[in-house]
Design a protein around this motif. Structure first.
Motif, PDB file in Angstrom:
ATOM      1  N   LEU A 173      -5.780  -0.257  -9.271  1.00 48.89           N
ATOM      2  CA  LEU A 173      -7.036  -0.536  -8.579  1.00 48.89           C
ATOM      3  C   LEU A 173      -7.262  -2.041  -8.628  1.00 48.89           C
ATOM      4  CD1 LEU A 173      -9.502   0.789  -7.178  1.00 48.89           C
ATOM      5  CD2 LEU A 173     -10.611   0.826  -9.436  1.00 48.89           C
ATOM      6  N   ARG A 174      -6.707  -2.736  -7.653  1.00 47.53           N
ATOM      7  CA  ARG A 174      -6.833  -4.196  -7.644  1.00 47.53           C
ATOM      8  C   ARG A 174      -6.612  -4.744  -6.243  1.00 47.53           C
ATOM      9  NH1 ARG A 174      -1.260  -4.967 -10.815  1.00 47.53           N
ATOM     10  NH2 ARG A 174      -2.635  -4.501 -12.572  1.00 47.53           N
ATOM     11  N   ASP A 175      -7.110  -5.924  -6.023  1.00 46.66           N
ATOM     12  CA  ASP A 175      -6.899  -6.648  -4.776  1.00 46.66           C
ATOM     13  C   ASP A 175      -5.462  -7.146  -4.728  1.00 46.66           C
ATOM     14  OD1 ASP A 175      -7.015  -9.308  -3.051  1.00 46.66           O
ATOM     15  OD2 ASP A 175      -8.821  -8.173  -2.552  1.00 46.66           O
ATOM     16  N   TYR A 176      -4.885  -7.165  -3.542  1.00 49.31           N
ATOM     17  CA  TYR A 176      -3.490  -7.609  -3.421  1.00 49.31           C
ATOM     18  C   TYR A 176      -3.313  -9.026  -3.934  1.00 49.31           C
ATOM     19  CZ  TYR A 176      -4.495 -10.616   0.635  1.00 49.31           C
ATOM     20  OH  TYR A 176      -4.964 -11.603   1.458  1.00 49.31           O
ATOM     21  N   ARG A 177      -4.387  -9.829  -3.864  1.00 48.35           N
ATOM     22  CA  ARG A 177      -4.302 -11.218  -4.315  1.00 48.35           C
ATOM     23  C   ARG A 177      -4.201 -11.328  -5.826  1.00 48.35           C
ATOM     24  NH1 ARG A 177      -9.143 -12.665  -0.190  1.00 48.35           N
ATOM     25  NH2 ARG A 177      -9.645 -10.530  -0.850  1.00 48.35           N
ATOM     26  N   GLU A 178      -4.478 -10.223  -6.531  1.00 52.26           N
ATOM     27  CA  GLU A 178      -4.394 -10.204  -7.986  1.00 52.26           C
ATOM     28  C   GLU A 178      -3.040  -9.696  -8.484  1.00 52.26           C
ATOM     29  OE1 GLU A 178      -9.031  -9.278  -9.110  1.00 52.26           O
ATOM     30  OE2 GLU A 178      -7.812  -7.619  -8.340  1.00 52.26           O
ATOM     31  N   GLU A 179      -2.170  -9.282  -7.575  1.00 58.86           N
ATOM     32  CA  GLU A 179      -0.855  -8.762  -7.950  1.00 58.86           C
ATOM     33  C   GLU A 179       0.077  -9.929  -8.297  1.00 58.86           C
ATOM     34  OE1 GLU A 179       1.939  -5.958  -8.881  1.00 58.86           O
ATOM     35  OE2 GLU A 179      -0.184  -5.680  -8.435  1.00 58.86           O
ATOM     36  N   SER A 180       0.996  -9.691  -9.234  1.00 60.82           N
ATOM     37  CA  SER A 180       1.958 -10.720  -9.635  1.00 60.82           C
ATOM     38  C   SER A 180       3.345 -10.108  -9.712  1.00 60.82           C
ATOM     39  CB  SER A 180       1.550 -11.323 -10.987  1.00 60.82           C
ATOM     40  OG  SER A 180       1.508 -10.319 -11.986  1.00 60.82           O
ATOM     41  N   GLY A 181       4.323 -10.924  -9.992  1.00 60.90           N
ATOM     42  CA  GLY A 181       5.702 -10.457 -10.083  1.00 60.90           C
ATOM     43  C   GLY A 181       6.415 -10.573  -8.752  1.00 60.90           C
ATOM     44  N   GLN A 182       7.640 -10.097  -8.711  1.00 61.49           N
ATOM     45  CA  GLN A 182       8.422 -10.121  -7.478  1.00 61.49           C
ATOM     46  C   GLN A 182       8.988  -8.736  -7.205  1.00 61.49           C
ATOM     47  OE1 GLN A 182      11.356 -13.316  -7.159  1.00 61.49           O
ATOM     48  NE2 GLN A 182       9.819 -14.403  -5.954  1.00 61.49           N
ATOM     49  N   TYR A 183       9.104  -8.435  -5.921  1.00 56.15           N
ATOM     50  CA  TYR A 183       9.543  -7.112  -5.475  1.00 56.15           C
ATOM     51  C   TYR A 183      10.653  -7.249  -4.444  1.00 56.15           C
ATOM     52  CZ  TYR A 183       5.394  -5.314  -7.814  1.00 56.15           C
ATOM     53  OH  TYR A 183       4.446  -4.984  -8.756  1.00 56.15           O
ATOM     54  N   ASP A 184      11.569  -6.277  -4.470  1.00 60.65           N
ATOM     55  CA  ASP A 184      12.648  -6.262  -3.480  1.00 60.65           C
ATOM     56  C   ASP A 184      12.138  -5.906  -2.093  1.00 60.65           C
ATOM     57  OD1 ASP A 184      14.807  -6.608  -5.489  1.00 60.65           O
ATOM     58  OD2 ASP A 184      14.155  -4.615  -6.138  1.00 60.65           O
ATOM     59  N   ARG A 185      11.131  -5.047  -2.053  1.00 62.52           N
ATOM     60  CA  ARG A 185      10.559  -4.607  -0.786  1.00 62.52           C
ATOM     61  C   ARG A 185       9.031  -4.600  -0.907  1.00 62.52           C
ATOM     62  NH1 ARG A 185      15.144  -5.487  -0.201  1.00 62.52           N
ATOM     63  NH2 ARG A 185      16.785  -4.126   0.657  1.00 62.52           N
ATOM     64  N   VAL A 186       8.368  -5.064   0.137  1.00 66.08           N
ATOM     65  CA  VAL A 186       6.913  -5.001   0.199  1.00 66.08           C
ATOM     66  C   VAL A 186       6.539  -4.352   1.522  1.00 66.08           C
ATOM     67  CG1 VAL A 186       4.743  -6.281   0.172  1.00 66.08           C
ATOM     68  CG2 VAL A 186       6.683  -7.107  -1.181  1.00 66.08           C
ATOM     69  N   THR A 191       5.202   0.566  -6.797  1.00 64.48           N
ATOM     70  CA  THR A 191       3.867   0.187  -7.252  1.00 64.48           C
ATOM     71  C   THR A 191       2.948   0.110  -6.044  1.00 64.48           C
ATOM     72  OG1 THR A 191       4.726  -1.102  -9.114  1.00 64.48           O
ATOM     73  CG2 THR A 191       2.485  -1.598  -8.385  1.00 64.48           C
ATOM     74  N   GLY A 192       1.780   0.720  -6.146  1.00 60.15           N
ATOM     75  CA  GLY A 192       0.806   0.648  -5.070  1.00 60.15           C
ATOM     76  C   GLY A 192      -0.471  -0.007  -5.552  1.00 60.15           C
ATOM     77  N   VAL A 193      -1.147  -0.734  -4.674  1.00 65.64           N
ATOM     78  CA  VAL A 193      -2.446  -1.326  -5.002  1.00 65.64           C
ATOM     79  C   VAL A 193      -3.454  -0.931  -3.934  1.00 65.64           C
ATOM     80  CG1 VAL A 193      -1.477  -3.261  -6.304  1.00 65.64           C
ATOM     81  CG2 VAL A 193      -1.902  -3.517  -3.853  1.00 65.64           C
ATOM     82  N   THR A 194      -4.651  -0.626  -4.372  1.00 63.79           N
ATOM     83  CA  THR A 194      -5.735  -0.256  -3.463  1.00 63.79           C
ATOM     84  C   THR A 194      -7.058  -0.740  -4.045  1.00 63.79           C
ATOM     85  OG1 THR A 194      -6.886   1.594  -2.393  1.00 63.79           O
ATOM     86  CG2 THR A 194      -5.992   1.999  -4.577  1.00 63.79           C
ATOM     87  N   LEU A 195      -8.058  -0.884  -3.190  1.00 60.47           N
ATOM     88  CA  LEU A 195      -9.404  -1.241  -3.635  1.00 60.47           C
ATOM     89  C   LEU A 195     -10.338  -0.044  -3.648  1.00 60.47           C
ATOM     90  CD1 LEU A 195     -10.019  -4.708  -1.910  1.00 60.47           C
ATOM     91  CD2 LEU A 195      -9.604  -4.235  -4.325  1.00 60.47           C
ATOM     92  N   SER A 196      -9.854   1.108  -3.221  1.00 54.21           N
ATOM     93  CA  SER A 196     -10.688   2.305  -3.173  1.00 54.21           C
ATOM     94  C   SER A 196     -10.582   3.080  -4.484  1.00 54.21           C
ATOM     95  CB  SER A 196     -10.267   3.207  -2.009  1.00 54.21           C
ATOM     96  OG  SER A 196     -10.865   4.481  -2.133  1.00 54.21           O
ATOM     97  N   VAL A 197     -11.716   3.260  -5.148  1.00 57.63           N
ATOM     98  CA  VAL A 197     -11.733   3.987  -6.414  1.00 57.63           C
ATOM     99  C   VAL A 197     -11.253   5.419  -6.219  1.00 57.63           C
ATOM    100  CG1 VAL A 197     -13.226   4.869  -8.258  1.00 57.63           C
ATOM    101  CG2 VAL A 197     -13.562   2.547  -7.378  1.00 57.63           C
ATOM    102  N   LYS A 198     -11.754   6.092  -5.198  1.00 59.22           N
ATOM    103  CA  LYS A 198     -11.387   7.491  -4.980  1.00 59.22           C
ATOM    104  C   LYS A 198      -9.933   7.634  -4.571  1.00 59.22           C
ATOM    105  CE  LYS A 198     -15.910   9.495  -4.039  1.00 59.22           C
ATOM    106  NZ  LYS A 198     -16.722  10.339  -3.122  1.00 59.22           N
TER     107      LYS A 198
END
Length: 410
Positions: A225-238, A196-203
């Motif tokens: 398309l979201r701020d990292y502070r809006e992400e939830s859940g848990q991941y094995d690797r970040v 899963t990737g998150v970015t703030l850039s529309v393009k």
């Protein structure tokens, strides 16, 4: 004239000839390389350049009021870098430095989105003209002086992946600041992980989503398309590459607290960021005003302190010294070679602004205290093997072969 007088007390190494606003020739330095002749085409620059040179020299070059008649812009900024310590002997420069050193950028979500759009939502054609085929906009990794930019950026992705302990099947990976999706694609294709990737850039988000679909990976590779502070859940690797520079010094504690929240108990995180090798300091004012508004560069002391307060354990740190200088050299040479095409997209002033940005950053990595660090973090000390052999082994086992092609942004 104020600026010529200031230069007399500052420029002791290298050879600088200044033709001031009145046409007078002033010479500075000790006669050694680099050599540079600069002309000022407005008399007011004799004063304004002295007040805040870190900002106003770039502005004058961008506006075509400061031109380099002999030598190059690189030579001019190298002379400045080699004599930078002498600036502190000038009273108001020292005061300005002490004042701005205490600045800490605040970066709430709304402002963060605006700041990202300012830079990353420029024309896709612009980035195609100077980046590699995968459009990696961060420090490459040169394993040989003969590596070209595409090879070095592939090396970078493999080097980062080696630090994430990816042998376990069906890992869930989060990419904070996922750009045009190149790293996410690499991790999904090479390891079979769910990414899963998150970015703030529309393009960037649009391109990354299209690439995931074109690769047939939409079932286990997605971009939000979201701020990292809006992400939830848990991941094995970040993993986060080139995003921490935009977090803002006031938000470091918030960043590492969120990282700890997102990371599984036995998880591994990898932070790749530009930083300062010496004391904490603000980012260059020209870069902040015109190129990356809201950006701040950390020192390692700031990063270690914030990570410690979060309860995360720093398990490995690597300093990449001249890798970004070489990356920027490739970008600069490509940008200048494509100058007419960039000018057609924007204008000559934009070209001079970006040339100044690329040269200034390269100078910072070659002659000043800028560096790139890769910091590995975990919640438990026993998550990571006792030695670093696993990194080398993974990179060797996953080295490119003839049948693997370098991925391209279509």
């Amino acid at each position: 004239m104020l600026f010529p007088a200031v230069l007399k007390s500052i420029v002791r190494t290298g050879s600088l000839r200044l033709i001031d606003g009145a046409g007078r020739i002033n010479e500075y330095g000790n006669g050694t390389p680099p050599y540079c002749t600069v002309r000022l085409s407005a008399r007011h620059l004799d004063y304004t350049l002295a007040l805040n040179p870190e900002l106003s020299i770039g502005e004058a070059y961008m506006d075509g009021l400061l031109t380099v008649e002999e030598g190059t812009l690189f030579d001019l900024l190298e002379i400045a870098a080699r004599n930078y310590s002498n600036f502190e002997q000038v009273a108001w420069f020292s005061l300005l430095s002490r004042t701005t050193r205490r600045l800490k950028q605040h970066n709430p979500i709304g402002r963060a989105r605006h700041n990202v759009a300012h830079h990353y939502d420029l024309s896709d054609q612009l980035y195609d003209l100077f980046l590699d085929k995968d459009r990696q906009y961060s420090c490459a990794y040169f394993t040989s002086k003969d590596d070209n930019l595409d090879t070095a950026q592939e090396n970078k992705k493999r080097h980062i992946a080696a630090k994430l302990l990816l042998e376990r099947p069906r890992l869930k990976i989060l990419d904070l600041g996922s750009g045009w999706g190149g790293l996410g694609l690499y991790l999904a294709e090479e390891t079979g992980a769910d990414v899963t990737g998150v970015t703030l850039s529309v393009k960037q988000h649009q391109v990354a989503e299209a690439r995931a679909a074109a690769a047939g990976l939409a079932d286990r590779l997605r971009f939000h398309l979201r701020d990292y502070r809006e992400e939830s859940g848990q991941y094995d690797r970040v993993v986060s590459v080139g995003m921490f520079e935009h977090v803002g010094k006031k938000n470091y504690d918030e960043f590492f607290a969120k990282l700890g929240e997102l990371l599984a108990t036995d998880g591994v995180a990898l932070l790749h960021s530009i930083g300062y090798a010496d004391a904490p300091a603000p980012i260059n004012p020209f870069i902040r005003k015109y190129i990356f508004p809201g950006a701040d560069l950390p020192s390692l002391s700031e990063v270690f302190a914030a990570a410690d307060r979060s309860g995360l354990i720093v398990t490995d740190v690597e300093i990449l010294r001249l890798h970004y200088a070489e990356t920027l050299r490739h970008w600069r040479e490509r940008f200048i070679a494509n100058w007419p095409r960039v000018a057609a997209l924007y204008d000559e002033r934009f070209c001079r602004m970006w040339e100044f940005y690329l040269v200034l950053c390269e100078i910072g990595f070659r002659f000043r205290s800028m560096m790139v660090f890769q910091m590995q973090l975990a919640k438990r000390a026993d998550t990571i093997p006792l030695t670093r052999d696993y990194m080398v082994n993974w990179e060797r086992a996953n080295a490119p072969t003839a049948h693997r092609r370098i991925r391209t942004v279509e």
